[in-house]
Write a protein that holds these residues in place. Structure first.
Motif, short mmCIF file in Angstrom:
data_model
loop_
_atom_site.label_atom_id
_atom_site.label_comp_id
_atom_site.label_asym_id
_atom_site.label_seq_id
_atom_site.Cartn_x
_atom_site.Cartn_y
_atom_site.Cartn_z
N GLU A 46 1.03 -1.10 -0.28
CA GLU A 46 0.01 0.11 -0.21
C GLU A 46 0.79 0.76 -0.01
OE1 GLU A 46 0.33 -2.02 2.61
OE2 GLU A 46 0.71 -0.72 4.06
N ASP A 123 7.40 -4.60 12.21
CA ASP A 123 5.95 -3.88 12.24
C ASP A 123 4.91 -3.24 13.03
OD1 ASP A 123 4.63 -2.37 10.45
OD2 ASP A 123 4.92 -3.86 9.01
N ASP A 258 7.24 8.03 8.36
CA ASP A 258 7.48 7.39 6.77
C ASP A 258 8.84 7.89 7.14
OD1 ASP A 258 5.45 4.97 8.12
OD2 ASP A 258 4.94 5.35 5.73
O1 AHR Z 1 2.77 -0.52 9.82
C1 AHR Z 1 4.05 0.31 9.24
C2 AHR Z 1 3.12 1.18 8.50
O2 AHR Z 1 2.29 0.48 7.12
C3 AHR Z 1 3.88 2.45 7.77
O3 AHR Z 1 3.74 3.62 8.10
C4 AHR Z 1 2.79 2.26 6.47
O4 AHR Z 1 3.53 4.04 5.87
C5 AHR Z 1 2.56 1.61 5.87
O5 AHR Z 1 1.97 0.87 4.74
#
Ligand code: AHR
Length: 324
Positions: A46, A123, A258
């Motif tokens: 995305e 993440d 970001d």
């Molecule tokens: O999980 C991290 C986030 O997911 C990022 O900031 C964003 O751009 C992404 O798609």
């Protein structure tokens, strides 16, 4: 008599030892470590950030000779659950999961645990009752990122702003936490108000669409600042603002999260005011963790990445060494 007895005992002992070890090498051959097979379930593609994360994990797997089974869920949790089940059936050594949303993971994580396959979260975190269902989470502190953005905006606007918020995917950890941290920071400034807030799914096109609807509903004077949960949505919002005849970065202050290259370009052009870094280069840390978990080592539950904020005046220099 005594010495010949001693000699025959030594000879007999030697013969016994030789018989015991006959056919065996003097030193055992070291067991060759087999390259790991790791499944990686990615949210989708995305944003530029997400693409950089995928590249980091694929590059690191190749560098270490790891066989990587990659699955792109295109934003759907059901596809991620299916990918995890398929990795379990394939008996991979470890799973790396970037979960699209926080909830709904318990059953499949329990299946992985039963199959003795460690799961490394990258993440984004999950909400589970039993933390032993995953080995570790390697991520940024999203609440802190939101707080940094809010504090910066308070300083920039003198504590007075009509803010529109472009949120990340509903239910995703960064959307929940970045909203929380930002709200916390601006709550100290009674004249800073979020006048509209909507899901822009972390996508540039959706960010533009949502910003257009905000401008339509609130008019040109109804918005003085944009807080976007990621750079891609801010870049979409910039297009919408320009198409509405306004100057992004001047008429409307914009901050996002970001710190991807596109954000630095927009800052150099004066259209974006600031961005908070969120490191997507998680490949090395993810495979360090996977290798340790496969060996049975216990890992810390949260391996935090350090983030910082960049302003316009730093952009031209910083972009020179930007990796993503
Ligand atoms: O999980 C991290 C986030 O997911 C990022 O900031 C964003 O751009 C992404 O798609």
């Amino acid at each position: 008599m005594r010495s010949s007895l001693l000699m025959s005992m030594v000879a007999a002992a030697g013969a016994f030892v030789a018989t015991c070890f006959a056919g065996q090498p003097a030193t055992p051959e070291p067991v060759k470590a087999r390259p790991l097979v790791v499944g990686f379930s990615q949210v989708g593609a995305e944003s530029a950030w997400r693409t950089a994360e995928t590249k980091s994990i694929k590059d690191e797997a190749a560098k270490r000779g790891v066989t990587l089974r990659f699955s792109d869920a295109q934003g759907r949790q059901a596809a991620q659950v299916n990918a995890l089940r398929s990795f379990i059936t394939q008996k991979v050594d470890a799973i790396i999961l970037a979960p699209v949303v926080e909830t709904g993971w318990e059953p499949v994580l329990r299946e992985a645990k039963q199959a003795k396959i460690p799961v490394i979260l990258v993440d984004r975190g999950v909400k589970v009752g039993d933390e032993s269902l995953y080995a570790t989470l390697i991520a940024s502190d999203f609440v802190e990122e939101g707080r940094m953005a809010g504090e910066w905006l308070a300083q920039k606007t003198g504590g007075k702003a009509k803010i529109v918020e472009l949120q990340g995917t509903t239910g995703a950890a960064p959307a929940i936490d970045r909203q929380k941290g930002f709200a916390e920071a601006i709550s100290k400034h009674p004249e800073m108000k979020i006048v509209r807030s909507q899901d822009g799914r972390f996508e540039r096109a959706k960010g533009k669409e949502v910003m257009q609807s905000f401008l339509k509903a609130l008019g040109k004077d109804g918005i003085t600042a944009v807080y976007a949960h990621n750079d891609d949505m801010a870049l979409g919002a910039i297009q919408a603002i320009e198409e509405a005849g306004l100057k992004p970065g001047q008429d409307i202050v914009i901050i996002s999260i970001d710190a991807v290259k596109g954000a630095f370009e927009a800052m150099i052009d004066g259209k974006l005011n600031a961005t908070v870094e969120c490191n997507p280069l998680l490949g090395p840390a993810a495979f360090d963790a996977a290798e340790k978990a496969v060996k049975g080592e216990t890992l810390p539950k949260f391996i935090k990445q350090q983030d910082r904020l960049f302003e316009q005046h730093e952009a031209a220099e910083a972009i020179k060494t930007r990796e993503y």
